[in-house]
Design a protein around this motif. Structure first.
Motif, mmCIF file in Angstrom:
data_model
loop_
_atom_site.group_PDB
_atom_site.id
_atom_site.type_symbol
_atom_site.label_atom_id
_atom_site.label_comp_id
_atom_site.label_asym_id
_atom_site.label_seq_id
_atom_site.Cartn_x
_atom_site.Cartn_y
_atom_site.Cartn_z
ATOM 1 N N VAL A 122 32.448 -26.394 16.740
ATOM 2 C CA VAL A 122 33.656 -26.224 15.936
ATOM 3 C C VAL A 122 34.336 -27.586 15.795
ATOM 4 C CG1 VAL A 122 35.882 -25.068 15.745
ATOM 5 C CG2 VAL A 122 33.947 -23.872 16.781
ATOM 6 N N HIS A 123 34.412 -28.094 14.564
ATOM 7 C CA HIS A 123 35.013 -29.408 14.329
ATOM 8 C C HIS A 123 36.415 -29.304 13.732
ATOM 9 C CE1 HIS A 123 31.129 -31.089 15.262
ATOM 10 N NE2 HIS A 123 30.566 -30.375 14.303
ATOM 11 N N GLU A 124 36.698 -28.179 13.085
ATOM 12 C CA GLU A 124 38.007 -28.006 12.462
ATOM 13 C C GLU A 124 38.406 -26.545 12.557
ATOM 14 O OE1 GLU A 124 40.278 -29.241 8.309
ATOM 15 O OE2 GLU A 124 38.173 -28.620 8.239
ATOM 16 N N LEU A 125 39.688 -26.313 12.796
ATOM 17 C CA LEU A 125 40.210 -24.963 12.933
ATOM 18 C C LEU A 125 41.309 -24.757 11.898
ATOM 19 C CD1 LEU A 125 39.912 -22.453 14.791
ATOM 20 C CD2 LEU A 125 41.766 -23.399 16.185
ATOM 21 N N GLY A 126 41.181 -23.718 11.098
ATOM 22 C CA GLY A 126 42.230 -23.378 10.154
ATOM 23 C C GLY A 126 43.252 -22.470 10.825
ATOM 24 N N LEU A 127 44.515 -22.837 10.752
ATOM 25 C CA LEU A 127 45.594 -22.043 11.347
ATOM 26 C C LEU A 127 46.277 -21.262 10.237
ATOM 27 C CD1 LEU A 127 47.099 -24.740 13.746
ATOM 28 C CD2 LEU A 127 45.345 -23.028 14.254
ATOM 29 N N VAL A 128 46.136 -19.939 10.274
ATOM 30 C CA VAL A 128 46.671 -19.092 9.212
ATOM 31 C C VAL A 128 47.993 -18.488 9.675
ATOM 32 C CG1 VAL A 128 46.255 -17.118 7.712
ATOM 33 C CG2 VAL A 128 44.336 -18.551 8.450
ATOM 34 N N TYR A 129 49.076 -18.855 8.992
ATOM 35 C CA TYR A 129 50.399 -18.311 9.291
ATOM 36 C C TYR A 129 50.759 -17.295 8.209
ATOM 37 C CZ TYR A 129 50.864 -22.336 12.430
ATOM 38 O OH TYR A 129 50.676 -23.267 13.414
ATOM 39 N N LEU A 171 41.408 -17.966 -0.880
ATOM 40 C CA LEU A 171 41.281 -19.158 -0.041
ATOM 41 C C LEU A 171 40.396 -20.199 -0.726
ATOM 42 C CD1 LEU A 171 40.712 -18.000 3.668
ATOM 43 C CD2 LEU A 171 42.705 -19.171 2.733
ATOM 44 N N PRO A 172 40.726 -21.457 -0.609
ATOM 45 C CA PRO A 172 39.873 -22.493 -1.219
ATOM 46 C C PRO A 172 38.480 -22.481 -0.599
ATOM 47 C CG PRO A 172 41.548 -23.476 0.211
ATOM 48 C CD PRO A 172 41.910 -22.036 0.065
ATOM 49 N N ALA A 173 37.527 -22.890 -1.389
ATOM 50 C CA ALA A 173 36.133 -22.857 -0.926
ATOM 51 C C ALA A 173 35.905 -23.753 0.282
ATOM 52 C CB ALA A 173 35.211 -23.272 -2.072
ATOM 53 N N GLN A 197 36.929 -8.840 0.484
ATOM 54 C CA GLN A 197 36.767 -8.832 -0.980
ATOM 55 C C GLN A 197 36.148 -10.138 -1.469
ATOM 56 O OE1 GLN A 197 40.662 -8.152 -2.617
ATOM 57 N NE2 GLN A 197 40.954 -6.252 -1.478
ATOM 58 N N ARG A 198 36.531 -11.227 -0.825
ATOM 59 C CA ARG A 198 36.045 -12.546 -1.260
ATOM 60 C C ARG A 198 34.549 -12.688 -1.016
ATOM 61 N NH1 ARG A 198 38.013 -17.638 -2.287
ATOM 62 N NH2 ARG A 198 36.641 -19.351 -1.683
ATOM 63 N N GLY A 199 34.071 -12.137 0.099
ATOM 64 C CA GLY A 199 32.646 -12.170 0.387
ATOM 65 C C GLY A 199 32.149 -13.470 0.959
ATOM 66 N N THR A 200 33.073 -14.425 1.269
ATOM 67 C CA THR A 200 32.675 -15.692 1.880
ATOM 68 C C THR A 200 32.762 -15.561 3.388
ATOM 69 O OG1 THR A 200 33.574 -16.894 -0.008
ATOM 70 C CG2 THR A 200 33.156 -18.165 1.991
ATOM 71 N N GLN A 201 31.707 -15.960 4.088
ATOM 72 C CA GLN A 201 31.704 -15.783 5.533
ATOM 73 C C GLN A 201 32.701 -16.724 6.205
ATOM 74 O OE1 GLN A 201 28.027 -16.524 7.591
ATOM 75 N NE2 GLN A 201 28.668 -15.388 9.397
ATOM 76 N N ARG A 202 33.539 -16.163 7.036
ATOM 77 C CA ARG A 202 34.453 -16.909 7.894
ATOM 78 C C ARG A 202 34.539 -16.169 9.225
ATOM 79 N NH1 ARG A 202 33.817 -19.915 4.397
ATOM 80 N NH2 ARG A 202 35.234 -21.337 3.324
ATOM 81 N N TYR A 203 34.745 -16.922 10.295
ATOM 82 C CA TYR A 203 34.983 -16.321 11.603
ATOM 83 C C TYR A 203 36.480 -16.343 11.856
ATOM 84 C CZ TYR A 203 29.986 -16.544 12.536
ATOM 85 O OH TYR A 203 28.634 -16.360 12.479
ATOM 86 N N LEU A 204 37.020 -15.175 12.133
ATOM 87 C CA LEU A 204 38.462 -15.035 12.285
ATOM 88 C C LEU A 204 38.790 -14.810 13.749
ATOM 89 C CD1 LEU A 204 41.011 -14.957 10.538
ATOM 90 C CD2 LEU A 204 40.670 -12.495 10.268
ATOM 91 N N MET A 205 39.666 -15.644 14.293
ATOM 92 C CA MET A 205 40.077 -15.515 15.690
ATOM 93 C C MET A 205 41.542 -15.136 15.750
ATOM 94 S SD MET A 205 38.193 -18.893 17.219
ATOM 95 C CE MET A 205 38.518 -19.890 15.779
ATOM 96 N N CYS A 206 41.881 -14.298 16.716
ATOM 97 C CA CYS A 206 43.284 -13.974 16.918
ATOM 98 C C CYS A 206 43.532 -13.862 18.418
ATOM 99 C CB CYS A 206 43.665 -12.687 16.200
ATOM 100 S SG CYS A 206 42.683 -11.268 16.674
#
Length: 330
Positions: A122-129, A171-173, A197-206
């Motif tokens: 993991v090199h970058e983590l997106g923080l979703v608020y 979400l941006p590509a 709905q977007r169909g793009t693979q992402r791993y979501l952590m909470c």
């Protein structure tokens, strides 16, 4: 915005105090103070407490924004009172001598998750608020954590008036592959619907703010892998005597299903009751604070609490993954 967390946590605390009374031990009177989360109502609540000498400690403030505001506002008001076991993962106030945080910090939870994900790099983590309000409350703490972990982060804040599921679907590509969601169960379910709905693979952590029972009832998006962390043992399967006592008492007194948050509240209540008993019946606010400031290590029927140099009594973290087939792993 965290009513379910508040309800479950306070249920656990009340359960612990009810057991204390049943055992014939002196139990202080519990009072409930509610706010709408705004700064004005937090200030008003603390002013009322400040003027009532019978209120000797604050126990279990939920959730994160309220807990942070309570500690900060108390310091500004010079309200010399113990803040015991708030539901607070943000470590920015851990060195406050009036704060007694029991459970693993957000940093400890993130470290645990990153360690398990280290094999994929993991090199970058997106923080979703889920709102600007969430970002304002938590961003400073997350920036400090990212710096200590040498972790590159990108903030993704849902704009005011925009639907969370729509935001996720757009979400941006180039959004990071690993996203950490900084909200509760309702917002998380909406976000996974948009990702699905977007169909793009992402791993979501909470982190531990999300109750999985509530989340699963809200029709979350399919095919989105979600990694949950918990700061207490599994409330359904743990064989620790204290967890067995919790399950038995919860069934007998409330007839509810176990949850990690109500178990955390139960542990918080057991801890508080033990320290308050040591302070003695009718202890003053100052004496109660002094007793908590001893920060004595405790064992609650197999659950160990020992405050470390960072000011937290437990660093326990576990992890569960909801895979793309809708099954829990771990």
């Amino acid at each position: 915005d965290q009513q379910q967390l508040s309800r479950d946590y306070s249920t656990g605390i009340r359960l612990a105090f009810a057991e204390m009374k049943k055992a014939g031990l002196p139990a202080p009177q519990l009072s409930t103070v509610e706010t709408d989360g705004s700064a004005a109502t937090v200030r008003s609540a603390l002013q009322a407490i400040q003027g009532d000498a019978s209120q000797v400690g604050l126990l279990g403030a939920v959730g994160e924004g309220l807990a942070l505001a309570s500690v900060a506002e108390s310091a500004q008001m010079k309200l010399d009172i113990a803040h015991v076991a708030p539901w607070l993962a943000d470590p920015q106030m851990d060195d406050n001598p009036r704060l007694f945080a029991l459970f693993a910090s957000r940093e400890e939870q993130i470290r645990y998750v990153l360690k398990t994900l280290s094999v994929v790099g993991v090199h970058e983590l997106g923080l979703v608020y889920p709102s600007q309000q969430h970002a304002d409350a938590l961003q400073a703490g997350m920036t400090a954590i990212a710096g200590r972990l040498q972790l590159k982060t990108r903030n993704l804040v849902v704009p005011k008036g925009k639907d969370i599921s729509t935001f996720a679907a757009q979400l941006p590509a180039n959004a990071p592959m690993f996203l950490m969601f900084m909200g509760g169960a309702i917002e998380l379910a909406l976000f996974t619907q948009g990702l699905g709905q977007r169909g793009t693979q992402r791993y979501l952590m909470c982190l531990s703010d999300v109750d999985t029972n509530t989340f699963l009832q809200l029709n979350p998006g399919k095919s989105v892998p979600v990694i949950f962390t918990d700061v207490v043992p599994n409330p359904h399967t743990s064989k620790l005597p204290v967890v067995r006592s919790y399950r038995t008492a919860l069934q007998r007194l409330f007839d509810e299903a176990p949850t990690p948050v109500s178990l955390a509240g139960y542990l918080a209540g057991r801890y508080a009751a033990t320290v308050l008993s040591a302070a003695g019946t009718g202890a003053s606010r100052a004496k109660v604070l002094a007793e908590f400031q001893r920060r004595r290590p405790l064992e609650l029927d197999g659950w160990h609490l020992a405050f470390d140099a960072h000011g937290r009594a437990s660093s326990f973290v576990s992890q569960t993954m909801l895979n793309t087939r809708g099954n829990f792993v771990g």
